[in-house]
Design a protein around this motif. Structure first.
Motif, PDB file in Angstrom:
ATOM      1  N   GLY A 237       7.945   1.116  17.534  1.00 19.36           N
ATOM      2  CA  GLY A 237       8.177   2.546  17.400  1.00 19.36           C
ATOM      3  C   GLY A 237       7.674   3.149  16.000  1.00 19.36           C
ATOM      4  N   GLN A 238       7.836   4.315  15.490  1.00 15.30           N
ATOM      5  CA  GLN A 238       7.100   4.815  14.331  1.00 15.30           C
ATOM      6  C   GLN A 238       7.713   4.068  13.108  1.00 15.30           C
ATOM      7  OE1 GLN A 238       7.404   9.063  14.243  1.00 15.30           O
ATOM      8  NE2 GLN A 238       6.461   9.271  16.212  1.00 15.30           N
ATOM      9  N   ILE A 239       8.866   3.814  12.717  1.00 17.83           N
ATOM     10  CA  ILE A 239       9.472   3.341  11.510  1.00 17.83           C
ATOM     11  C   ILE A 239       8.927   2.068  11.525  1.00 17.83           C
ATOM     12  CG2 ILE A 239      11.594   2.820  10.210  1.00 17.83           C
ATOM     13  CD1 ILE A 239      10.824   5.563   9.974  1.00 17.83           C
ATOM     14  N   GLU A 240       9.226   1.412  12.656  1.00 16.20           N
ATOM     15  CA  GLU A 240       8.829  -0.126  12.751  1.00 16.20           C
ATOM     16  C   GLU A 240       7.194  -0.294  12.428  1.00 16.20           C
ATOM     17  OE1 GLU A 240       8.900  -4.059  15.971  1.00 16.20           O
ATOM     18  OE2 GLU A 240       9.982  -2.123  16.304  1.00 16.20           O
ATOM     19  N   ALA A 241       6.302   0.532  12.918  1.00 18.53           N
ATOM     20  CA  ALA A 241       4.897   0.363  12.682  1.00 18.53           C
ATOM     21  C   ALA A 241       4.726   0.689  11.194  1.00 18.53           C
ATOM     22  CB  ALA A 241       4.314   1.495  13.599  1.00 18.53           C
ATOM     23  N   ILE A 242       5.425   1.574  10.585  1.00 17.86           N
ATOM     24  CA  ILE A 242       5.356   1.943   9.181  1.00 17.86           C
ATOM     25  C   ILE A 242       5.497   0.362   8.362  1.00 17.86           C
ATOM     26  CG2 ILE A 242       6.146   3.097   7.251  1.00 17.86           C
ATOM     27  CD1 ILE A 242       6.184   5.392   9.029  1.00 17.86           C
ATOM     28  N   LEU A 243       6.818  -0.133   8.502  1.00 19.04           N
ATOM     29  CA  LEU A 243       7.301  -1.157   7.988  1.00 19.04           C
ATOM     30  C   LEU A 243       6.380  -2.438   8.041  1.00 19.04           C
ATOM     31  CD1 LEU A 243      11.001  -0.778   8.555  1.00 19.04           C
ATOM     32  CD2 LEU A 243      10.015  -0.494   6.308  1.00 19.04           C
ATOM     33  N   LEU A 244       6.144  -2.642   9.220  1.00 17.16           N
ATOM     34  CA  LEU A 244       5.051  -3.684   9.742  1.00 17.16           C
ATOM     35  C   LEU A 244       3.732  -3.454   8.697  1.00 17.16           C
ATOM     36  CD1 LEU A 244       5.524  -4.339  13.282  1.00 17.16           C
ATOM     37  CD2 LEU A 244       6.038  -5.906  11.552  1.00 17.16           C
ATOM     38  N   SER A 245       3.195  -2.254   8.875  1.00 12.35           N
ATOM     39  CA  SER A 245       2.033  -1.998   7.995  1.00 12.35           C
ATOM     40  C   SER A 245       2.145  -2.323   6.505  1.00 12.35           C
ATOM     41  CB  SER A 245       1.458  -0.718   8.190  1.00 12.35           C
ATOM     42  OG  SER A 245       1.414  -0.131   9.491  1.00 12.35           O
ATOM     43  N   VAL A 246       3.209  -1.933   6.101  1.00 13.65           N
ATOM     44  CA  VAL A 246       3.674  -2.386   4.543  1.00 13.65           C
ATOM     45  C   VAL A 246       3.703  -3.986   4.390  1.00 13.65           C
ATOM     46  CG1 VAL A 246       5.538  -2.498   2.906  1.00 13.65           C
ATOM     47  CG2 VAL A 246       4.799  -0.223   4.228  1.00 13.65           C
ATOM     48  N   GLY A 247       4.171  -4.507   5.455  1.00 12.62           N
ATOM     49  CA  GLY A 247       4.405  -5.990   5.168  1.00 12.62           C
ATOM     50  C   GLY A 247       2.887  -6.565   5.165  1.00 12.62           C
ATOM     51  N   TYR A 248       2.222  -6.341   6.311  1.00 11.94           N
ATOM     52  CA  TYR A 248       0.829  -6.895   6.613  1.00 11.94           C
ATOM     53  C   TYR A 248      -0.149  -6.591   5.174  1.00 11.94           C
ATOM     54  CZ  TYR A 248       1.594  -8.810  10.928  1.00 11.94           C
ATOM     55  OH  TYR A 248       2.087  -9.612  12.207  1.00 11.94           O
TER      56      TYR A 248
END
Length: 337
Positions: A237-248
């Motif tokens: 989802g959108q929130i998960e994608a944002i957090l994963l982007s931050v992590g990577y």
């Protein structure tokens, strides 16, 4: 075209340093062995020259990768890659635990007990800890088992869906034991400053916790009826994608903030992973691409032999190019040194 010109064209396949030392001698031997009226090289001579050129490039690449800077880069890559793979594998188990703690009506016999995810995440965490402790050989042996698990996973997905969308983790996993088995001057943590180790820890925690935070913490504030593909994975989802982007991005920042000599080698080492990612996202789509794949009943058609070879050869070739370019830039007297 004269025979000597054909031979010079074939000898141009050899590394530059090799040609400077042996080209005239090799050309003289080849012309002495030729018949008086011969205009084209014999097939066996062509194969011998091309085979010799390939072996010379392999030996040169091995020599370039054996210096201390490359060995240090391999150790750092082994640590970072194992943490990336741990973060990727641990997301689902941590999400299940978060849902249970939040009182989600989950059946223990259903999705909560996902032993492949638990096993994969646990093994990669062990690999990262062993690499940090400088037990490189033990870490490499453990990473072989984890990499084999990734290959089996990719083969299972391909057998069921004919998809190679999640091929990049298997490529990265295959590189980890090779990187760790190299005898480096220090451990993976030796080439990373303390604050970068903090970034690595933050990147790992954010990536691992992304699905849990998105599902539990934002469940009442953000509705995400649509889950779609993200560049590195599917069904987010959108929130998960944002957090994963931050992590990577934090993982990438660790690499980009290292000293120039180390950073260049780390970027060269991850070229096969990046190329595989681009090929599986852009090149192996369904329409309008140079590696177009059709569908049958909603399932992608199997890869053709040419497409399979492309997935193997292009990353390897571009990695060799990256190493050669880096070597040229750092050569004494070169403009990029």
């Amino acid at each position: 075209m004269r025979l000597d010109q054909v031979y010079r064209w074939l000898l141009a396949c050899y590394p530059r340093e090799y040609r400077q030392q042996y080209e005239d001698e090799m050309l003289g031997v080849l012309l002495d062995d030729a018949a008086p009226d011969q205009r084209r090289p014999a097939a066996r001579d062509v194969l011998a020259l091309l085979g010799g050129a390939f072996r010379a490039h392999v030996r040169q690449l091995d020599a370039r990768l054996s210096v201390d800077a490359w060995r240090e880069a391999a150790a750092v890559l082994g640590l970072i890659a194992s943490l990336v793979l741990f973060a990727r594998a641990a997301r689902l188990p941590v999400l299940h635990l978060a849902l249970l703690a939040d009182g989600h009506p989950f059946g223990l016999g259903q999705e909560v007990v996902s032993w492949p995810s638990w096993l994969g995440s646990g093994v990669w965490l062990v690999v990262a800890m062993l690499a940090a402790l400088r037990w490189s050989r033990t870490a490499a042996a453990t990473a072989v088992c984890a990499a084999a698990f990734e290959v089996v996973r990719v083969a299972g997905e391909y057998g069921q869906y004919s998809t190679v969308f999640n091929l990049w983790p298997a490529v990265l996993a295959g590189m980890v034991p090779v990187a760790l088995v190299v005898r480096a001057p220090g451990s993976g943590t030796a080439g990373i400053a303390r604050w970068r180790l903090g970034l690595l820890a933050a990147a790992t925690l954010v990536s691992v916790g992304a699905p849990s935070i998105a599902t539990v913490a934002f469940a009442d504030r953000w509705t995400e009826p649509v889950r779609t593909s993200w560049i590195f994975t599917v069904g987010v989802g959108q929130i998960e994608a944002i957090l994963l982007s931050v992590g990577y991005l934090l993982f990438a920042l660790v690499i980009l903030s290292t000293p120039a000599v180390l950073r260049r080698r780390l970027l060269a080492l991850v070229v096969p992973v990046g190329v595989t990612l681009l090929l599986t996202r852009l090149g192996l789509g369904t329409t309008g691409t140079f590696l177009e794949r059709g569908t049958h009943d909603g399932v992608l058609d199997a890869l053709t032999p040419a497409q399979g070879l492309t997935l193997v050869l292009v990353p390897a070739l571009l990695f060799a190019v990256a190493v050669a370019v880096l070597h040229y830039r750092e050569r004494p007297g070169s403009q990029g040194a």
